[in-house]
Design a protein around this motif. Structure first.
Motif, PDB file in Angstrom:
ATOM      1  N   VAL A  63      -3.310  -5.256 -11.873  1.00 21.72           N
ATOM      2  CA  VAL A  63      -2.640  -4.084 -12.440  1.00 21.72           C
ATOM      3  C   VAL A  63      -2.551  -3.006 -11.360  1.00 21.72           C
ATOM      4  CG1 VAL A  63      -2.714  -2.330 -14.258  1.00 21.72           C
ATOM      5  CG2 VAL A  63      -3.612  -4.622 -14.712  1.00 21.72           C
ATOM      6  N   SER A  64      -1.365  -2.477 -11.144  1.00 13.15           N
ATOM      7  CA  SER A  64      -1.180  -1.500 -10.064  1.00 13.15           C
ATOM      8  C   SER A  64      -1.851  -0.159 -10.346  1.00 13.15           C
ATOM      9  CB  SER A  64       0.315  -1.282  -9.792  1.00 13.15           C
ATOM     10  OG  SER A  64       0.941  -0.695 -10.915  1.00 13.15           O
ATOM     11  N   THR A  65      -2.151   0.128 -11.597  1.00 12.67           N
ATOM     12  CA  THR A  65      -2.757   1.418 -11.943  1.00 12.67           C
ATOM     13  C   THR A  65      -4.266   1.318 -12.164  1.00 12.67           C
ATOM     14  OG1 THR A  65      -2.237   1.045 -14.271  1.00 12.67           O
ATOM     15  CG2 THR A  65      -0.632   2.317 -12.958  1.00 12.67           C
ATOM     16  N   THR A  91      -6.412  -2.524   4.175  1.00 16.09           N
ATOM     17  CA  THR A  91      -5.158  -2.998   4.755  1.00 16.09           C
ATOM     18  C   THR A  91      -4.500  -3.945   3.758  1.00 16.09           C
ATOM     19  OG1 THR A  91      -6.297  -4.831   5.859  1.00 16.09           O
ATOM     20  CG2 THR A  91      -5.949  -2.826   7.156  1.00 16.09           C
ATOM     21  N   GLY A  92      -3.232  -4.212   3.980  1.00 14.98           N
ATOM     22  CA  GLY A  92      -2.486  -5.114   3.100  1.00 14.98           C
ATOM     23  C   GLY A  92      -1.576  -4.326   2.188  1.00 14.98           C
ATOM     24  N   HIS A 125      -4.483   2.796  -5.546  1.00 16.66           N
ATOM     25  CA  HIS A 125      -3.931   1.714  -4.715  1.00 16.66           C
ATOM     26  C   HIS A 125      -2.476   1.406  -5.056  1.00 16.66           C
ATOM     27  CE1 HIS A 125      -4.249  -1.384  -7.855  1.00 16.66           C
ATOM     28  NE2 HIS A 125      -5.410  -0.815  -8.164  1.00 16.66           N
ATOM     29  N   ASN A 126      -2.073   1.518  -6.303  1.00 13.96           N
ATOM     30  CA  ASN A 126      -0.678   1.381  -6.753  1.00 13.96           C
ATOM     31  C   ASN A 126       0.005   0.099  -6.244  1.00 13.96           C
ATOM     32  OD1 ASN A 126       1.483   2.250  -8.295  1.00 13.96           O
ATOM     33  ND2 ASN A 126       2.451   3.278  -6.561  1.00 13.96           N
ATOM     34  N   ALA A 130      -2.242  -8.226  -2.260  1.00 18.84           N
ATOM     35  CA  ALA A 130      -3.608  -8.374  -1.747  1.00 18.84           C
ATOM     36  C   ALA A 130      -4.023  -7.175  -0.890  1.00 18.84           C
ATOM     37  CB  ALA A 130      -3.723  -9.651  -0.934  1.00 18.84           C
ATOM     38  N   ILE A 131      -5.243  -6.721  -1.111  1.00 21.41           N
ATOM     39  CA  ILE A 131      -5.841  -5.635  -0.329  1.00 21.41           C
ATOM     40  C   ILE A 131      -7.116  -6.178   0.311  1.00 21.41           C
ATOM     41  CG2 ILE A 131      -6.845  -3.320  -0.371  1.00 21.41           C
ATOM     42  CD1 ILE A 131      -5.414  -2.927  -3.100  1.00 21.41           C
TER      43      ILE A 131
END
Length: 168
Positions: A63-65, A91-92, A125-126, A130-131
């Motif tokens: 989930v982006s939020t 990063t990512g 992060h929105n 992958a982060i």
């Protein structure tokens, strides 16, 4: 969101559960996923500027939020009279050169050894890409080890990093 029915004997009885489905309407505080990484690679430096360590963990948010709680626990050693500083960078799909900084672990004698936890909460992060969260460190003088260079054959890991995605 679907309903998970629990039987009277405490067993989960359900059909067609898709845990990789849409988590966008999960109640706030729900743990969506947990990813862990650990290792026993030693690292040392004399740098007084931040350098990348081998401590890292990659998570792909569903989930982006959501929020991501990044925890690390690393065995470390700081040389005589030195200050140690730790920082998490991303990063990512999300890039941040300072997600959180912890400073001022200090040696009080000829050297200092310890296992220091460090936690940060990423709230912006929105992304659902992958982060990779990576630990960076710097010393205040002399050599520092992070993770420590102690290396018995029975040691399974010198660090652990845990990324927990939490619904908001």
């Amino acid at each position: 969101m679907g309903t998970l029915n629990l039987g009277t004997s405490g067993k989960i009885q359900a059909t067609n559960i898709d845990l990789d489905g849409d988590w966008s309407d999960a109640p706030a505080g729900t743990i969506i996923q947990v990813v862990t990484a650990h290792g026993k690679t030693s690292f040392s430096s004399t740098s007084t500027s931040y350098v990348q360590t081998p401590v890292q963990c990659t998570i792909t948010p569903k989930v982006s939020t959501s929020q991501i709680l990044v925890r690390q626990c690393v065995s470390s050693w700081e040389g005589t009279g030195g200050y140690g500083h730790r920082q998490v960078r991303a990063t990512g799909g999300y890039v941040n050169s300072d997600c959180g900084t912890y400073g001022d672990y200090y040696d009080y004698g000829s050297s200092s050894y310890g296992t220091v936890p460090h936690e940060i909460l990423v709230t912006n992060h929105n992304t659902t890409s992958a982060i990779t969260f990576t630990a960076w460190g710097k010393g205040g003088g002399g050599v520092w080890y992070w993770p420590n260079n102690y290396n018995p054959s029975t040691m399974t890991h010198k660090y652990i990093m845990v990324c927990t995605e939490i619904a908001t």
